[in-house]
Write an enzyme that holds these catalytic residues in place. Structure first.
Site, PDB file in Angstrom:
ATOM      1  N   PRO A 156      50.262  43.286 -14.548  1.00 26.76           N
ATOM      2  CA  PRO A 156      48.971  43.156 -13.887  1.00 26.76           C
ATOM      3  C   PRO A 156      49.052  42.844 -12.388  1.00 26.76           C
ATOM      4  CG  PRO A 156      49.359  41.348 -15.423  1.00 26.76           C
ATOM      5  CD  PRO A 156      50.410  42.371 -15.690  1.00 26.76           C
ATOM      6  N   ASN A 157      48.183  43.523 -11.664  1.00 32.18           N
ATOM      7  CA  ASN A 157      47.980  43.325 -10.213  1.00 32.18           C
ATOM      8  C   ASN A 157      49.095  43.904  -9.338  1.00 32.18           C
ATOM      9  OD1 ASN A 157      45.470  41.801 -10.472  1.00 32.18           O
ATOM     10  ND2 ASN A 157      46.751  40.224 -11.383  1.00 32.18           N
ATOM     11  N   ARG A 201      46.843  42.440  -2.320  1.00 35.85           N
ATOM     12  CA  ARG A 201      46.905  41.080  -2.865  1.00 35.85           C
ATOM     13  C   ARG A 201      47.875  40.215  -2.051  1.00 35.85           C
ATOM     14  NH1 ARG A 201      50.832  40.688  -8.131  1.00 35.85           N
ATOM     15  NH2 ARG A 201      49.788  38.687  -8.231  1.00 35.85           N
ATOM     16  N   TYR A 221      53.447  38.820  -1.204  1.00 39.27           N
ATOM     17  CA  TYR A 221      53.954  40.066  -1.796  1.00 39.27           C
ATOM     18  C   TYR A 221      54.194  41.179  -0.778  1.00 39.27           C
ATOM     19  CZ  TYR A 221      52.646  37.650  -6.058  1.00 39.27           C
ATOM     20  OH  TYR A 221      52.541  36.709  -7.065  1.00 39.27           O
ATOM     21  N   ASN A 268      58.797  44.233 -14.251  1.00 44.15           N
ATOM     22  CA  ASN A 268      58.110  43.108 -13.631  1.00 44.15           C
ATOM     23  C   ASN A 268      56.838  42.853 -14.442  1.00 44.15           C
ATOM     24  OD1 ASN A 268      56.763  41.238 -12.124  1.00 44.15           O
ATOM     25  ND2 ASN A 268      56.969  42.326 -10.160  1.00 44.15           N
ATOM     26  N   ALA A 282      52.131  38.310 -14.177  1.00 42.13           N
ATOM     27  CA  ALA A 282      51.673  37.039 -14.776  1.00 42.13           C
ATOM     28  C   ALA A 282      52.026  36.919 -16.256  1.00 42.13           C
ATOM     29  CB  ALA A 282      50.176  36.885 -14.574  1.00 42.13           C
ATOM     30  N   HIS A 298      54.887  34.676 -17.689  1.00 40.97           N
ATOM     31  CA  HIS A 298      54.746  33.243 -17.936  1.00 40.97           C
ATOM     32  C   HIS A 298      53.921  32.917 -19.180  1.00 40.97           C
ATOM     33  CE1 HIS A 298      56.111  33.621 -13.861  1.00 40.97           C
ATOM     34  NE2 HIS A 298      54.945  34.088 -13.454  1.00 40.97           N
ATOM     35  N   ASP A 355      58.646  39.825 -27.584  1.00 39.16           N
ATOM     36  CA  ASP A 355      58.963  40.416 -28.890  1.00 39.16           C
ATOM     37  C   ASP A 355      59.182  41.920 -28.788  1.00 39.16           C
ATOM     38  OD1 ASP A 355      58.836  37.990 -30.167  1.00 39.16           O
ATOM     39  OD2 ASP A 355      56.852  38.298 -31.043  1.00 39.16           O
ATOM     40  N   GLU A 377      64.657  41.897 -15.743  1.00 40.25           N
ATOM     41  CA  GLU A 377      63.431  41.234 -15.269  1.00 40.25           C
ATOM     42  C   GLU A 377      63.457  41.213 -13.734  1.00 40.25           C
ATOM     43  OE1 GLU A 377      63.494  37.069 -16.212  1.00 40.25           O
ATOM     44  OE2 GLU A 377      61.458  36.721 -15.445  1.00 40.25           O
ATOM     45  N   HIS A 406      61.138  40.217 -10.140  1.00 37.19           N
ATOM     46  CA  HIS A 406      59.957  39.662  -9.470  1.00 37.19           C
ATOM     47  C   HIS A 406      60.115  39.835  -7.972  1.00 37.19           C
ATOM     48  CE1 HIS A 406      58.662  37.903 -13.199  1.00 37.19           C
ATOM     49  NE2 HIS A 406      59.896  37.471 -13.377  1.00 37.19           N
ATOM     50  N   SER A 412      58.526  38.030  -5.644  1.00 36.59           N
ATOM     51  CA  SER A 412      58.639  36.682  -5.068  1.00 36.59           C
ATOM     52  C   SER A 412      59.659  35.882  -5.882  1.00 36.59           C
ATOM     53  CB  SER A 412      57.271  35.990  -5.105  1.00 36.59           C
ATOM     54  OG  SER A 412      56.860  35.793  -6.454  1.00 36.59           O
ATOM     55  N   ARG A 422      58.232  28.602  -6.826  1.00 31.86           N
ATOM     56  CA  ARG A 422      56.771  28.554  -6.626  1.00 31.86           C
ATOM     57  C   ARG A 422      56.158  27.494  -7.565  1.00 31.86           C
ATOM     58  NH1 ARG A 422      54.340  34.453  -6.640  1.00 31.86           N
ATOM     59  NH2 ARG A 422      52.511  33.223  -6.039  1.00 31.86           N
ATOM     60  N   ARG A 425      55.024  29.088 -12.928  1.00 38.31           N
ATOM     61  CA  ARG A 425      55.767  30.354 -12.744  1.00 38.31           C
ATOM     62  C   ARG A 425      57.252  30.183 -13.064  1.00 38.31           C
ATOM     63  NH1 ARG A 425      51.913  33.677 -10.196  1.00 38.31           N
ATOM     64  NH2 ARG A 425      50.533  32.417  -8.919  1.00 38.31           N
TER      65      ARG A 425
HETATM   66  C1  DQA Z   1      55.369  38.321  -9.781  1.00 34.77           C
HETATM   67  C2  DQA Z   1      55.313  36.790  -9.871  1.00 34.77           C
HETATM   68  C3  DQA Z   1      54.317  36.356 -10.913  1.00 34.77           C
HETATM   69  O1  DQA Z   1      54.291  34.938 -11.017  1.00 34.77           O
HETATM   70  C4  DQA Z   1      52.930  36.822 -10.532  1.00 34.77           C
HETATM   71  O2  DQA Z   1      51.998  36.490 -11.543  1.00 34.77           O
HETATM   72  C5  DQA Z   1      52.873  38.277 -10.209  1.00 34.77           C
HETATM   73  C6  DQA Z   1      54.004  38.892  -9.514  1.00 34.77           C
HETATM   74  C7  DQA Z   1      56.296  38.787  -8.637  1.00 34.77           C
HETATM   75  O3  DQA Z   1      56.627  39.976  -8.628  1.00 34.77           O
HETATM   76  O4  DQA Z   1      56.675  37.995  -7.777  1.00 34.77           O
HETATM   77  O5  DQA Z   1      51.870  38.930 -10.433  1.00 34.77           O
HETATM   78  O6  DQA Z   1      55.895  38.819 -10.994  1.00 34.77           O
END
Ligand code: DQA
Length: 148
Positions: A9-10, A17, A22, A74, A77, A80, A87, A98, A100, A102, A107, A111
């Site tokens: 998401p996002n 954002r 980011y 990635n 959110a 977390h 699963d 995995e 990210h 950031s 943080r 997170r």
């Molecule tokens: C994220 C870090 C997450 O905590 C956050 O919710 C994101 C982006 C990152 O790429 O740094 O949406 O996964």
């Protein structure tokens, strides 16, 4: 080799954002960066982004049937919060990295929890777009048996 680059998401709102966290580059820029790098490494990439937890689970299950070799993920959110995503990654047994943008571990406390981490073969956090290309390199080495 064929890898799925999966974003939660996002991530489609990159560039809009919280640019202080980011960056100003967009999701399209991210796809271009990964595509360009994949060409130099001779691997094929498929992209998928969703804001919905179930759609991400579906994409992971689809990767199983498509015989995807590795997943660069990635979960944003859902990292977390989502046992369903953990699963799914465990269910398909596809090596998953995995990523990210950031550095989630420096943080907010919420997170610092990552459900997916126990199923991931590696984590790259806090390297911006480079984390995705580092994941490409890692998966190639991992699948070639250079990393155990
Ligand atoms: C994220 C870090 C997450 O905590 C956050 O919710 C994101 C982006 C990152 O790429 O740094 O949406 O996964």
């Amino acid at each position: 080799m064929k890898f799925l680059v999966l974003n939660g998401p996002n991530i489609n709102f990159l560039g809009i954002r919280e640019p202080g966290i980011y960056g100003k580059s967009t999701y399209n820029d991210l796809m271009q960066t990964v595509t360009d790098y994949a060409v130099t490494r001779g691997v094929e990439i498929e992209f998928y982004q969703s804001n919905c937890e179930g759609a991400l689970v579906d994409a992971i299950q689809k990767a199983y049937f498509e015989k995807i070799d590795g997943i660069i993920f990635n979960p944003a959110a859902y990292t977390h919060t989502s046992i369903a995503i953990l699963d799914a990654v465990k269910a398909v047994s596809i090596p998953t990295v995995e990523v990210h943008l950031s550095d989630v571990d420096s943080r907010e406390d919420y997170r610092k929890i990552s459900y997916i981490r126990e199923a991931a073969v590696a984590t790259f956090s806090g390297h911006g777009f480079k984390g995705y290309t580092m994941a490409v390199d890692f998966l190639i080495d991992y699948l070639n048996g250079a990393i155990k």
